[in-house]
Scaffold this motif. Structure first.
Motif, PDB file in Angstrom:
ATOM      1  N   SER A 108      -5.217   7.930  -1.302  1.00 36.83           N
ATOM      2  CA  SER A 108      -6.439   7.122  -1.150  1.00 36.83           C
ATOM      3  C   SER A 108      -7.658   8.002  -0.904  1.00 36.83           C
ATOM      4  O   SER A 108      -8.494   7.717  -0.043  1.00 36.83           O
ATOM      5  N   LEU A 111     -11.241   6.395  -1.189  1.00 38.09           N
ATOM      6  CA  LEU A 111     -11.423   5.423  -0.116  1.00 38.09           C
ATOM      7  C   LEU A 111     -11.635   6.133   1.214  1.00 38.09           C
ATOM      8  O   LEU A 111     -12.508   5.757   2.011  1.00 38.09           O
ATOM      9  N   HIS A 168      -7.832  -2.088  -0.265  1.00 38.48           N
ATOM     10  CA  HIS A 168      -7.872  -1.887  -1.717  1.00 38.48           C
ATOM     11  C   HIS A 168      -6.476  -2.049  -2.297  1.00 38.48           C
ATOM     12  O   HIS A 168      -5.507  -1.501  -1.760  1.00 38.48           O
ATOM     13  N   THR A 169      -6.363  -2.819  -3.376  1.00 35.62           N
ATOM     14  CA  THR A 169      -5.092  -2.998  -4.077  1.00 35.62           C
ATOM     15  C   THR A 169      -5.207  -2.397  -5.467  1.00 35.62           C
ATOM     16  O   THR A 169      -6.214  -2.586  -6.152  1.00 35.62           O
ATOM     17  N   GLU A 170      -4.187  -1.666  -5.873  1.00 32.96           N
ATOM     18  CA  GLU A 170      -4.247  -0.947  -7.150  1.00 32.96           C
ATOM     19  C   GLU A 170      -2.867  -0.859  -7.791  1.00 32.96           C
ATOM     20  O   GLU A 170      -1.836  -1.106  -7.157  1.00 32.96           O
ATOM     21  N   SER A 241      -4.686   6.012  -7.107  1.00 32.03           N
ATOM     22  CA  SER A 241      -5.665   6.822  -6.384  1.00 32.03           C
ATOM     23  C   SER A 241      -5.059   8.079  -5.772  1.00 32.03           C
ATOM     24  O   SER A 241      -5.779   9.015  -5.421  1.00 32.03           O
ATOM     25  N   THR A 262      -1.176  -1.845  -1.805  1.00 28.47           N
ATOM     26  CA  THR A 262      -2.405  -2.129  -1.075  1.00 28.47           C
ATOM     27  C   THR A 262      -2.614  -1.096   0.022  1.00 28.47           C
ATOM     28  O   THR A 262      -1.731  -0.895   0.861  1.00 28.47           O
ATOM     29  N   ARG A 287     -14.113  -3.038   1.748  1.00 28.39           N
ATOM     30  CA  ARG A 287     -13.002  -3.741   1.112  1.00 28.39           C
ATOM     31  C   ARG A 287     -13.352  -4.129  -0.321  1.00 28.39           C
ATOM     32  O   ARG A 287     -14.457  -4.594  -0.597  1.00 28.39           O
ATOM     33  N   THR A 288     -12.409  -3.909  -1.223  1.00 24.41           N
ATOM     34  CA  THR A 288     -12.609  -4.282  -2.632  1.00 24.41           C
ATOM     35  C   THR A 288     -11.700  -5.446  -2.973  1.00 24.41           C
ATOM     36  O   THR A 288     -10.573  -5.539  -2.442  1.00 24.41           O
TER      37      THR A 288
END
Length: 291
Positions: A108, A111, A168-170, A241, A262, A287-288
């Motif tokens: 991350s 972030l 953040h979720t990716e 990320s 997440t 937060r996204t």
């Protein structure tokens, strides 16, 4: 359990753990820096307080009873909690205190940088010290009070007992050697990366420290993993990320059917720290929305 159980002393728990680990009163006394008679008295007093026999003693040595097995686990947790409370209290009383944020090295990255930049602009947030660690170590750092908060990942990290804020979720990517034939593919499936001839997936330890079965190498650190990928010995699937740490001779390929991950900010619950509350508010502003 009798009413005296509420009066169990930290010293008694520490003495009991030494005996439970050594299974020998003499060695435990030497480890604690005391003589054997006061150690024996402390264990007897602890058994009276709790109302259960904790140890069986005979000529062959010392064994734990069923109650002793339970206390060995619970006492370790209790002593960790006491130590954590002392560390947090000590830091709270330091006029020059820092907030300690634990995070996996390389995870991350963007972030983390955004959070540090935002925290530096927020007067209510004291300086943030970043504690880089390996996979799975954040939970222990939080529980022992060595960190105030941590960036962690659901569903792969141990979040039991922590409050969390989703940030953040990716999706995930496969990291594999750049020279491998699959490196030219625009995307891969989990089935494909799980069965690559000669390139087994790396195996990380589970939360209990054991490794899942499989032909892939056992790894504990990012540096181990990076070199094994570079040598063509393994591949892995990680959040997109986290590719910030990949080497030039690695390639990242999207794996669309891998479960999303997440990134969360986690902290021991409940917390009454105002500086930590300010950091949480700052993180919440970054937060996204989930894809």
């Amino acid at each position: 359990m009798n009413d005296e159980a509420a009066d169990v002393e930290v010293r008694e728990l520490r003495y009991f753990l030494a005996v439970a680990e050594e299974l020998h009163f003499g060695r435990a006394a030497e480890r604690l820096g005391i003589t054997q008679p006061p150690l024996s008295r402390a264990i007897r007093q602890l058994e009276r307080r709790i109302g259960a026999r904790l140890l069986d003693r005979d000529r062959q040595g010392v064994t734990l009873t069923a109650a002793g097995e339970v206390l060995r686990t619970e006492a370790g947790t209790a002593l960790d909690a006491v130590a954590a409370a002392a560390r947090r209290t000590r830091r709270a009383g330091d006029p020059e205190r820092h907030l300690v944020l634990a995070t996996k090295a390389g995870a991350s990255h963007e972030l983390l940088r955004g959070l540090l930049d935002a925290a530096a602009r927020e007067p209510a947030v004291p300086p943030v010290e970043v504690l880089l660690c390996e996979v799975g170590e954040q939970a222990g750092l939080l529980r022992t009070g060595r960190a105030d908060a941590a960036l962690m990942h659901r569903p792969v990290d141990d979040l039991k007992g922590f409050a969390t804020e989703d940030l953040h979720t990716e999706g995930q990517v496969a990291i594999l050697p750049a020279a491998h034939p699959l490196a030219t593919r625009p995307r891969l499936t989990l089935a494909e990366v799980s069965d690559v001839p000669g390139l087994p997936m790396a195996r990380w330890p589970r939360l209990d420290g054991t490794y899942p079965d499989g032909p892939g190498p056992e790894v504990r650190t990012q540096s181990q993993l990076a070199q094994l990928v570079s040598l063509g010995k393994t591949l892995l699937v990680i959040p997109a990320s986290s590719r910030a740490w990949q080497w030039p001779d690695h390639t990242a390929i999207p794996v669309p059917d891998a479960p999303p991950v997440t990134t969360v900010l986690a902290w021991p619950a409940p917390s009454h720290s105002r500086p930590l509350a300010a950091l949480i508010r700052t993180a919440r502003s970054l937060r996204t929305p989930a894809p």
